[in-house]
Enzyme design. Structure first.
Site, PDB file in Angstrom:
ATOM      1  CE  LYS A 204      19.963   5.029   5.511  1.00 31.52           C
ATOM      2  NZ  LYS A 204      18.561   5.481   5.427  1.00 31.52           N
TER       3      LYS A 204
ATOM      4  NE  ARG B 139      13.184  14.291   2.905  1.00 28.40           N
ATOM      5  CZ  ARG B 139      13.457  13.061   2.465  1.00 28.40           C
ATOM      6  NH1 ARG B 139      13.356  12.775   1.175  1.00 28.40           N
ATOM      7  NH2 ARG B 139      13.845  12.118   3.299  1.00 28.40           N
TER       8      ARG B 139
ATOM      9  CG  HIS C 229      15.734  11.917  -4.458  1.00 28.69           C
ATOM     10  ND1 HIS C 229      14.542  12.398  -3.974  1.00 28.69           N
ATOM     11  CD2 HIS C 229      16.072  10.870  -3.649  1.00 28.69           C
ATOM     12  CE1 HIS C 229      14.167  11.668  -2.921  1.00 28.69           C
ATOM     13  NE2 HIS C 229      15.069  10.737  -2.712  1.00 28.69           N
TER      14      HIS C 229
ATOM     15  CB  CYS D 239      16.177   6.746  -3.437  1.00 28.52           C
ATOM     16  SG  CYS D 239      16.013   7.613  -1.870  1.00 28.52           S
TER      17      CYS D 239
ATOM     18  CB  THR E 156      -0.904   0.032   1.252  1.00 25.11           C
ATOM     19  OG1 THR E 156      -0.072  -0.176   2.402  1.00 25.11           O
ATOM     20  CG2 THR E 156      -1.969  -1.042   1.199  1.00 25.11           C
TER      21      THR E 156
ATOM     22  NE  ARG F 123      19.217   0.304   1.298  1.00 27.59           N
ATOM     23  CZ  ARG F 123      18.557   1.420   1.558  1.00 27.59           C
ATOM     24  NH1 ARG F 123      19.140   2.381   2.271  1.00 27.59           N
ATOM     25  NH2 ARG F 123      17.344   1.589   1.118  1.00 27.59           N
TER      26      ARG F 123
HETATM   27  N1  LIG Z   1      10.106   6.481  -1.079  1.00 20.53           N
HETATM   28  C1  LIG Z   1      11.318   6.300  -1.578  1.00 20.53           C
HETATM   29  O1  LIG Z   1      11.815   7.058  -2.422  1.00 20.53           O
HETATM   30  C2  LIG Z   1      12.153   5.162  -1.129  1.00 20.53           C
HETATM   31  C3  LIG Z   1      13.307   4.906  -1.826  1.00 20.53           C
HETATM   32  C4  LIG Z   1      14.118   3.860  -1.436  1.00 20.53           C
HETATM   33  C5  LIG Z   1      13.745   3.104  -0.348  1.00 20.53           C
HETATM   34  N2  LIG Z   1      12.599   3.379   0.323  1.00 20.53           N
HETATM   35  C6  LIG Z   1      12.244   2.502   1.446  1.00 20.53           C
HETATM   36  O2  LIG Z   1      11.096   1.767   1.075  1.00 20.53           O
HETATM   37  C7  LIG Z   1      10.295   1.491   2.219  1.00 20.53           C
HETATM   38  C8  LIG Z   1       8.872   1.969   1.991  1.00 20.53           C
HETATM   39  O3  LIG Z   1       8.884   3.305   1.588  1.00 20.53           O
HETATM   40  P1  LIG Z   1       7.568   4.052   1.066  1.00 20.53           P
HETATM   41  O4  LIG Z   1       8.075   5.348   0.590  1.00 20.53           O
HETATM   42  O5  LIG Z   1       6.763   3.208   0.149  1.00 20.53           O
HETATM   43  O6  LIG Z   1       6.749   4.253   2.439  1.00 20.53           O
HETATM   44  P2  LIG Z   1       5.179   4.410   2.696  1.00 20.53           P
HETATM   45  O7  LIG Z   1       4.507   5.057   1.561  1.00 20.53           O
HETATM   46  O8  LIG Z   1       5.068   5.036   4.036  1.00 20.53           O
HETATM   47  O9  LIG Z   1       4.654   2.892   2.791  1.00 20.53           O
HETATM   48  C9  LIG Z   1       5.043   2.037   3.833  1.00 20.53           C
HETATM   49  C10 LIG Z   1       4.489   0.650   3.576  1.00 20.53           C
HETATM   50  O10 LIG Z   1       4.950  -0.234   4.613  1.00 20.53           O
HETATM   51  C11 LIG Z   1       3.816  -0.868   5.209  1.00 20.53           C
HETATM   52  N3  LIG Z   1       4.082  -1.168   6.603  1.00 20.53           N
HETATM   53  C12 LIG Z   1       4.378  -0.305   7.601  1.00 20.53           C
HETATM   54  N4  LIG Z   1       4.533  -0.973   8.772  1.00 20.53           N
HETATM   55  C13 LIG Z   1       4.326  -2.278   8.484  1.00 20.53           C
HETATM   56  C14 LIG Z   1       4.347  -3.467   9.270  1.00 20.53           C
HETATM   57  N5  LIG Z   1       4.613  -3.454  10.589  1.00 20.53           N
HETATM   58  N6  LIG Z   1       4.087  -4.648   8.658  1.00 20.53           N
HETATM   59  C15 LIG Z   1       3.811  -4.690   7.326  1.00 20.53           C
HETATM   60  N7  LIG Z   1       3.784  -3.587   6.532  1.00 20.53           N
HETATM   61  C16 LIG Z   1       4.042  -2.412   7.119  1.00 20.53           C
HETATM   62  C17 LIG Z   1       2.705   0.128   5.052  1.00 20.53           C
HETATM   63  O11 LIG Z   1       1.473  -0.526   5.214  1.00 20.53           O
HETATM   64  P3  LIG Z   1       0.169   0.252   5.801  1.00 20.53           P
HETATM   65  O12 LIG Z   1      -0.424   0.979   4.635  1.00 20.53           O
HETATM   66  O13 LIG Z   1      -0.682  -0.860   6.280  1.00 20.53           O
HETATM   67  O14 LIG Z   1       0.643   1.157   6.892  1.00 20.53           O
HETATM   68  C18 LIG Z   1       2.968   0.593   3.622  1.00 20.53           C
HETATM   69  O15 LIG Z   1       2.503  -0.388   2.708  1.00 20.53           O
HETATM   70  C19 LIG Z   1      11.046   2.139   3.387  1.00 20.53           C
HETATM   71  O16 LIG Z   1      11.901   1.165   3.935  1.00 20.53           O
HETATM   72  C20 LIG Z   1      11.852   3.208   2.708  1.00 20.53           C
HETATM   73  O17 LIG Z   1      12.985   3.571   3.453  1.00 20.53           O
HETATM   74  C21 LIG Z   1      11.775   4.375  -0.051  1.00 20.53           C
END
Ligand SMILES: NC(=O)c1ccc[n+]([C@@H]2O[C@H](COP(=O)([O-])OP(=O)(O)OC[C@H]3O[C@@H](n4cnc5c(N)ncnc54)[C@H](OP(=O)(O)O)[C@@H]3O)[C@@H](O)[C@H]2O)c1
Length: 350
Positions: free
Chosen positions: A214, A236, A243, A130, A13, A101
């Site tokens: 990182k 940010r 980015h 990223c 999600t 990582r």
């Molecule tokens: N955004 C980026 O540019 C980016 C780039 C590289 C890496 N990342 C990494 O990717 C990951 C997700 O990022 P995002 O940007 O997609 O975040 P996000 O939009 O906040 O989504 C987080 C996701 O994790 C789920 N989640 C949270 N707690 C959980 C739990 N205890 N058990 C199972 N699922 C859980 C959430 O589910 P619910 O909807 O149920 O809360 C949601 O599906 C992070 O580790 C982030 O550091 C992000």
């Protein structure tokens, strides 16, 4: 395996998880079945994928039987808790969080740079940060040609890097500012609307942030170049997605801007957009939804010996996260490392 793989997305999600599902479809990754996992908060809701509706399940340790590939994107603590269970159940995990990582037993892969590292995985492959991904896609071809000694990088990172909540905070604060309401920071330590915040993640004892560390450590690991000196300042900015980075590099051997453009034009996954006379260079707004890394403003600098500076832009949700993860899965599939992992595990356990 002719009918494809049984795939799970954990964090389905989220901003990245949703994009992973889209990218699987766009790139025609052979998916036999797709299961969507998130926290208990979202369990029971449904997501559209490839013309059908898939019910979101709660991610639990016992959820991974009969999964070939698990794409994790639900934060480091969820990955630490659930990825080993998925591997034990026979899946290969491509993990988008920071959990593994820098573990020396876990490959950290950008397919344009170090695809062969997928081969020594023990069940988990880490997807880099990223900002690091887009930098190494652009710098590795130059490193191979002339040898990089030093990198100074300043980032301009979108709120999309903080997921759904970062995007919501910027949109809300822009509206509040227009209405004359005082801004209360929630996701970031300061207001992000019409502002810049030179802090991403928490601070380390040396005064740098974890995000900056990182970029230093992951760059060296992915490029197999432990001696490259890297200093990063990560910021940010009030941009929704994509980015940008100002990067200054010192090389072992001379390199002209024209040579660099030529190396980059031939590099996989890179597009050069560099014509200052017509104000042509990449900007984040027009790179949203693109999978490539864009480079412009290529010029010499005399701060370093054999110095070169450039501007690098990429969609952080796509190449910085979802697309890179799916490319890793493609690399595994191409090498026959995704199919029948469970059977191969049983042979090894014998
Ligand atoms: N955004 C980026 O540019 C980016 C780039 C590289 C890496 N990342 C990494 O990717 C990951 C997700 O990022 P995002 O940007 O997609 O975040 P996000 O939009 O906040 O989504 C987080 C996701 O994790 C789920 N989640 C949270 N707690 C959980 C739990 N205890 N058990 C199972 N699922 C859980 C959430 O589910 P619910 O909807 O149920 O809360 C949601 O599906 C992070 O580790 C982030 O550091 C992000």
């Amino acid at each position: 395996m002719t009918q494809g793989y049984r795939v799970a997305i954990v964090g389905a999600t989220g901003l990245v998880g949703r994009t992973m599902a889209t990218v699987l479809c766009e790139r025609h990754f052979p998916v036999r079945s797709l299961r969507m996992f998130a926290s208990a908060r979202s369990a029971g809701s449904s997501l559209e994928w490839n013309g059908r509706s898939i019910v979101v399940e709660e991610a639990r340790p016992d959820a991974f039987a009969d999964i070939d590939l698990a794409l994790f994107s639900a934060g480091a603590s969820t990955s630490r808790e659930l990825a080993p269970a998925a591997v034990a159940a026979g899946a290969i995990v491509v993990d988008n969080s920071s959990a593994w990582r820098m573990d020396p037993d876990i490959p950290l892969v950008v397919p344009e740079v170090n695809p062969d590292d997928v081969a020594w995985n023990k069940g988990i492959i880490a997807n880099p940060n990223c900002s690091t991904i887009q930098m190494v896609v652009a710098l590795d071809p130059l490193h191979r040609a002339r040898g990089i000694r030093r990198i100074v990088v300043d980032t301009y990172q979108s709120v999309g890097g903080t997921g759904n909540k970062g995007v919501a905070e910027l949109r809300e604060q822009v509206a509040q500012d227009a209405a004359g309401v005082a801004l209360t920071p929630n996701v970031y330590p300061h207001p992000i609307a019409f502002n810049l915040v030179p802090q991403i993640d928490s601070f380390l004892p040396d005064g740098s942030t974890k995000e900056e560390a990182k970029m230093v450590n992951e760059t060296r690991k992915i490029m197999h170049a432990p001696l490259i000196k890297v200093i990063a300042t990560t910021v940010r900015v009030p941009v929704l997605c994509a980015h940008s980075e100002a990067v200054h590099v010192g090389f072992e051997r001379p390199i002209t801007p024209d040579e660099a453009r030529e190396f980059l034009r031939r590099a996989p996954g890179v597009i050069v957009e560099d014509d200052p006379s017509r104000s042509i260079y990449p900007t984040p707004r027009d790179k949203i939804g693109r999978d490539e890394v864009f480079v412009g403003r290529i010029r010499s600098n005399d701060v370093f010996e054999n110095g070169l500076s450039m501007w690098i832009v990429a969609d952080n949700i796509r190449k910085g996260a979802a697309t890179n993860a799916v490319q890793i899965a493609e690399e595994l599939a191409r090498r026959g490392l995704l199919a029948n992992r469970k059977e191969r595990l049983n042979v090894v356990r014998g």
